[in-house]
Design an enzyme around this catalytic site. Structure first.
Site, PDB file in Angstrom:
ATOM      1  CB  CYS A 180      35.465 -43.169  19.887  1.00 32.31           C
ATOM      2  SG  CYS A 180      37.253 -43.377  19.658  1.00 32.31           S
ATOM      3  CD  GLU A 211      34.242 -39.954  15.369  1.00 35.80           C
ATOM      4  OE1 GLU A 211      33.653 -40.660  14.521  1.00 35.80           O
ATOM      5  OE2 GLU A 211      34.148 -40.135  16.593  1.00 35.80           O
TER       6      GLU A 211
END
Length: 239
Positions: free
Chosen positions: A2, A114
């Site tokens: 992340c 992402e």
């Protein structure tokens, strides 16, 4: 992993949603749709009450710097590398094991980003978020003493945080192979409880995602540049 996420809610809104007893922040953060490592972020954690030693700990909303600096670190630069921690090994790694046992927190988020693709510069960003409401990412925090500053200096103690990650579920795995660990609302109290220290028990409180709950869609490559911000970053785009 992340590496970016978004939080548009105010401190007061987060305090209400997460059942916070005390908003303990030096400066309230503005909505941020492009949160990157080294930024200040909101975190929910528990701390003891100074006035009543036998009272249950308070649930507090604080700001922490994203990028964990262990208490034993010689300087704060190590935080640039400790942005994510693999949940599979966090309870054993020297940088994380003390925090895993005693300093756990929740990181509220609208969702996270992402990127999919092989070649640098050609990766497509996706915004991954719950279909309803916000999510709580599992984090660990530390308090580092900057010995170059006097103890009464407000900046003498650095509060920092790392996000726990795991293998992505099918919902996210087609975009990236790692994703943040999440804490569902009915597990918040147990995860934040400093009295719980057994790694196996703590790991059982976390979930990578509940199938069908997370949604993902492509967004503009504008999010690639940290300086860019605004709600337009989470608007879906056509490929």
């Amino acid at each position: 992993m992340c590496g970016r996420y978004a939080v548009s809610q105010s401190a007061d809104d987060l305090a209400d949603e997460f059942g916070v007893d005390r908003v303990d922040v030096r400066e309230r953060l503005q909505p941020d749709w492009n949160i990157a490592p080294s930024k200040q972020v909101y975190a929910v954690l528990t701390r003891g009450r100074k006035d009543e030693s036998e009272a249950p700990p308070e649930r507090r909303l604080r700001t922490l710097k994203w990028g964990l600096v262990p208490s034993w670190a010689k300087d704060a630069s190590i935080g640039n590398k400790l942005v994510n921690a693999r949940v599979e090994t966090a309870a054993e790694k020297p940088a994380f094991r003390r925090a895993f046992a005693a300093r756990r927190c929740l990181l509220p988020a609208d969702g996270f980003y992402e990127w999919r693709g092989e070649k640098k510069g050609q990766k497509q960003p996706f915004f991954i978020h719950p279909k309803d409401g916000s999510l709580a990412m599992a984090g660990l925090y530390e308090i580092w003493r900057d010995k170059s500053r006097p103890e009464d200096d407000p900046d003498a103690f650095l509060w920092s945080v790392v996000i726990l990650t795991t293998d992505a579920t099918d919902d996210v795995g087609q975009i990236h192979d790692r994703m943040p660990m999440l804490v569902e609302p009915d597990k918040w109290e147990q995860w934040l409880d400093p009295g719980r220290t057994k790694p196996a028990e703590l790991g059982g409180l976390l979930t990578p995602a509940v199938p069908g709950i997370l949604d993902a869609y492509p967004v503009s490559t504008e999010v690639n540049r940290v300086a860019n911000n605004g709600p337009q970053l989470v608007e879906p785009v056509k490929l």
